[in-house]
Enzyme design. Structure first.
Site, PDB file in Angstrom:
ATOM      1  N   LYS A   1       0.862  -1.186   0.000  1.00 37.51           N
ATOM      2  CA  LYS A   1       0.000   0.000   0.000  1.00 37.51           C
ATOM      3  C   LYS A   1       0.894   1.229   0.000  1.00 37.51           C
ATOM      4  CE  LYS A   1      -3.696   2.256   2.637  1.00 37.51           C
ATOM      5  NZ  LYS A   1      -4.692   2.041   3.694  1.00 37.51           N
TER       6      LYS A   1
ATOM      7  N   ARG B   1       1.106  -5.576   3.398  1.00 39.34           N
ATOM      8  CA  ARG B   1       0.032  -6.183   4.181  1.00 39.34           C
ATOM      9  C   ARG B   1      -0.451  -7.455   3.505  1.00 39.34           C
ATOM     10  NH1 ARG B   1      -4.919  -1.769   3.257  1.00 39.34           N
ATOM     11  NH2 ARG B   1      -5.206  -2.180   1.041  1.00 39.34           N
TER      12      ARG B   1
ATOM     13  N   ARG C   1     -13.481  -7.151  -1.630  1.00 35.12           N
ATOM     14  CA  ARG C   1     -14.363  -6.278  -0.853  1.00 35.12           C
ATOM     15  C   ARG C   1     -15.799  -6.409  -1.341  1.00 35.12           C
ATOM     16  NH1 ARG C   1     -10.433  -2.053   0.332  1.00 35.12           N
ATOM     17  NH2 ARG C   1      -8.437  -3.074  -0.044  1.00 35.12           N
TER      18      ARG C   1
ATOM     19  N   ASP D   1     -16.488  -0.208   0.043  1.00 33.44           N
ATOM     20  CA  ASP D   1     -15.217  -0.618  -0.567  1.00 33.44           C
ATOM     21  C   ASP D   1     -14.168  -0.939   0.501  1.00 33.44           C
ATOM     22  OD1 ASP D   1     -15.576   2.325  -0.339  1.00 33.44           O
ATOM     23  OD2 ASP D   1     -13.458   2.378  -0.828  1.00 33.44           O
TER      24      ASP D   1
ATOM     25  N   ASP E   1      -8.233  -1.980   5.634  1.00 34.48           N
ATOM     26  CA  ASP E   1      -8.125  -0.557   5.283  1.00 34.48           C
ATOM     27  C   ASP E   1      -8.149   0.340   6.513  1.00 34.48           C
ATOM     28  OD1 ASP E   1      -7.965  -1.435   2.718  1.00 34.48           O
ATOM     29  OD2 ASP E   1      -9.351   0.044   1.913  1.00 34.48           O
TER      30      ASP E   1
HETATM   31  P1  AMP Z   1      -9.993   4.750   1.418  1.00 32.99           P
HETATM   32  O1  AMP Z   1     -11.295   5.328   1.871  1.00 32.99           O
HETATM   33  O2  AMP Z   1      -8.786   5.347   2.043  1.00 32.99           O
HETATM   34  O3  AMP Z   1      -9.995   3.262   1.541  1.00 32.99           O
HETATM   35  O4  AMP Z   1      -9.819   5.105  -0.140  1.00 32.99           O
HETATM   36  C1  AMP Z   1     -10.876   5.175  -1.067  1.00 32.99           C
HETATM   37  C2  AMP Z   1     -10.371   5.054  -2.488  1.00 32.99           C
HETATM   38  O5  AMP Z   1      -9.436   6.086  -2.781  1.00 32.99           O
HETATM   39  C3  AMP Z   1      -9.651   3.763  -2.811  1.00 32.99           C
HETATM   40  O6  AMP Z   1      -9.977   3.416  -4.121  1.00 32.99           O
HETATM   41  C4  AMP Z   1      -8.196   4.130  -2.682  1.00 32.99           C
HETATM   42  O7  AMP Z   1      -7.358   3.301  -3.450  1.00 32.99           O
HETATM   43  C5  AMP Z   1      -8.196   5.542  -3.219  1.00 32.99           C
HETATM   44  N1  AMP Z   1      -7.088   6.355  -2.689  1.00 32.99           N
HETATM   45  C6  AMP Z   1      -6.956   6.846  -1.434  1.00 32.99           C
HETATM   46  N2  AMP Z   1      -5.823   7.563  -1.320  1.00 32.99           N
HETATM   47  C7  AMP Z   1      -5.202   7.519  -2.532  1.00 32.99           C
HETATM   48  C8  AMP Z   1      -3.984   8.056  -3.049  1.00 32.99           C
HETATM   49  N3  AMP Z   1      -3.159   8.798  -2.304  1.00 32.99           N
HETATM   50  N4  AMP Z   1      -3.681   7.777  -4.335  1.00 32.99           N
HETATM   51  C9  AMP Z   1      -4.498   7.050  -5.110  1.00 32.99           C
HETATM   52  N5  AMP Z   1      -5.660   6.527  -4.693  1.00 32.99           N
HETATM   53  C10 AMP Z   1      -6.014   6.747  -3.410  1.00 32.99           C
HETATM   54 MG    MG Z   2     -10.083   1.636   1.015  1.00 27.83          MG
END
Ligand code: AMP
Ligand code: MG
Length: 493
Positions: free
Chosen positions: A117, A180, A187, A260, A270
């Site tokens: 990650k 991880r 999901r 997700d 996550d």
């Molecule tokens: P999360 O709520 O943190 O699980 O993220 C929601 C979505 O945003 C997922 O599809 C992650 O892969 C994407 N995401 C979060 N942070 C980034 C980042 N810095 N770069 C690219 N995708 C991100």
């Molecule tokens: Mg996520």
């Protein structure tokens, strides 16, 4: 340095790294390599995780491991990929998401998926940079292993590595990568993705993959003969219900229970703005970005059910009958309260379920909330009191001593009804002494940002065995300092 990881073969880790996820076909993922980071350093390593993955713990001492787990190098046979999924975020359909900063390297000797990650952009990064910062990566690393130590289903963390590469968030921070693992990172959102596109062939392949690999009993389910997909929904509902019971019983707040971020295997995944409660506040909102309190502590079990409803809708084309989907979901409503009561009975040192336990448990939690008692310390002191029969240290936690004096006789009488005192040994293995409080994580982060990783190791050691006494480390089990309540954790990571 090249802009793509190079490949090496290693004697230590030689095995077939190819992931079974790839058998699903190209609609599910894109192959791509991680983007390298300069000058990686170890921030944290879990030998216990390495062992459970079938990897020699000594591999974690090698430069090869440092490079592989940062995304700078691949092992022979690894074919990295990022998967596509969709989901509901904060109750709203968000459309396509996907592994925006996670890259699956392959399958470990134990059969678990190894994912990085923060290892760079993917086709699913949208506006993101594909990176993760040191701060949030240390939190994910420590909490994964802490949850495992607590006996709560979770993804594991093998390592966290850091790099001086700058990453822009509210301020400029530095990059890090968490390695991880989980039996699968599939999901609810993976199912929602193909349902939203009305791709029933892909949906069925995905459901069959999960059933065949992880829940083969769905094929021959006594309650669901010939109905494997309804059985799958019921199985996921039950796993999720048991997970929620465990979260609630240790005061864990996830913070971003979007569909997700919900594991089809009922694992905690996550780790973002999560928090272990300090004082017991059922309405606590740990995610600074959650202005409506959608994911407040006490709402988590209902939110999990809402998320399962989304999964049910996604699976409906396979299940066929709406009534059957609803019936499969129904099990959540019995499994969650039963599992929660069972967890709380353990914490209270009671054995067999007795009529009225639900009300006794509710009354105890109401009391803790009214009195704003520290959740972890209350349970641990109660365990100690059951062992010594001296309840004064528990009583001292209450500003209103009368409230405690009114509660104690009923508690002891309930244990007496089973023929004795509360079971102190059961309580001491059900009520952790150490949880990853925000301020403990923050102290480890502050030190690591200054180049000192020792606090990450110390915390890991305590949290791997959170029910042990760990003499000499009392400060880590103490009340949070005043500044802890001003720590603000948002989705920014
Ligand atoms: P999360 O709520 O943190 O699980 O993220 C929601 C979505 O945003 C997922 O599809 C992650 O892969 C994407 N995401 C979060 N942070 C980034 C980042 N810095 N770069 C690219 N995708 C991100
Ligand atoms: Mg996520």
């Amino acid at each position: 340095m090249t802009d793509s990881a190079s490949v090496t073969a290693s004697a230590d880790t030689a095995h077939d790294w190819s992931s079974r996820f790839t058998a699903l076909g190209s609609a599910f993922f894109t192959h791509l390599n991680p983007s390298p980071l300069p000058a990686p350093v170890w921030v944290g390593r879990s030998e216990a995780a390495a062992r459970s993955l079938g990897l020699p713990p000594s591999w974690l001492d090698s430069d090869e491991a440092l490079q592989v787990l940062t995304g700078n190098q691949l092992l022979d046979g690894m074919k990295p990929l990022a998967s596509v999924y969709s989901g509901h975020q904060f109750g709203v359909w968000a459309g396509q998401l996907g592994d925006g900063r996670a890259i699956l390297l392959g399958q470990t000797p134990s059969g678990d998926e190894l994912q990085l990650k923060g290892s760079g952009r993917t086709p699913y990064s949208r506006m993101g940079d594909g990176r993760a910062v040191l701060r949030s990566s240390i939190r994910e690393f420590l909490c994964s292993e802490a949850m495992h130590g607590l006996g709560i289903p979770t993804s594991r963390a093998l390592s966290v590595t850091g790099s001086p590469a700058p990453v822009r968030r509210e301020t400029i921070e530095t990059a890090a990568v968490v390695a991880r693992t989980a039996p699968s990172f599939i999901r609810f959102g993976h199912f929602e993705h193909f349902a939203a596109r009305d791709d029933q062939i892909a949906l069925r392949s995905l459901a069959d993959h999960v059933i065949d690999r992880f829940m083969p009993e769905c094929r021959e389910h006594p309650r669901w003969p010939g109905k494997p997909y309804a059985a799958l929904l019921e199985q996921v509902s039950e796993r999720t219900a048991r997970l929620m019971a465990q979260w609630q019983s240790v005061g864990f707040c996830h913070g971003v229970m979007n569909t997700d971020n919900m594991s089809i295997l009922g694992l905690t995944i996550d780790y973002g703005p999560f928090q272990f409660l300090d004082t017991f506040d059922p309405e606590h909102i740990c995610n600074h970005s959650d202005s409506q309190g959608r994911y407040a502590h006490q709402r988590q079990p209902n939110i999990a059910y809402w998320n399962l409803f989304c999964l049910a809708q996604a699976l409906l084309p396979l299940i066929g009958e709406q009534d059957e989907a609803l019936a499969a979901l129904e099990s959540y409503k019995t499994v969650f309260p039963a599992a929660f009561e069972a967890r709380l009975r353990d914490k209270l040192g009671w054995h067999q379920a007795q009529p009225g336990d639900g009300e006794r448990i509710d009354a105890t939690l109401r009391l803790l909330a009214q009195q704003r008692i520290d959740f972890t310390i209350f349970w641990r002191r109660l365990s100690g009191a059951a062992a010594s029969a001296d309840y004064a240290p528990v009583r001292d936690l209450f500003l209103d001593r009368r409230a405690f004096d009114d509660w104690l006789p009923g508690y002891l009488a309930r244990a007496q009804a089973e023929g004795g005192a509360p079971d102190a040994a059961l309580m001491l293995r059900s009520n952790p002494k150490f949880v990853l409080r925000n301020h403990l994580g923050q102290q480890a982060i502050d030190r690591a940002q200054a180049g000192d990783m020792s606090e990450v190791s110390t915390l890991l050691r305590l949290l791997e065995r959170p029910f042990d006494e760990h003499p000499g480390h009392e400060a880590y089990a103490d009340f949070p300092p005043d500044w802890a309540s001003s720590i603000s954790i948002s989705c920014s990571s």
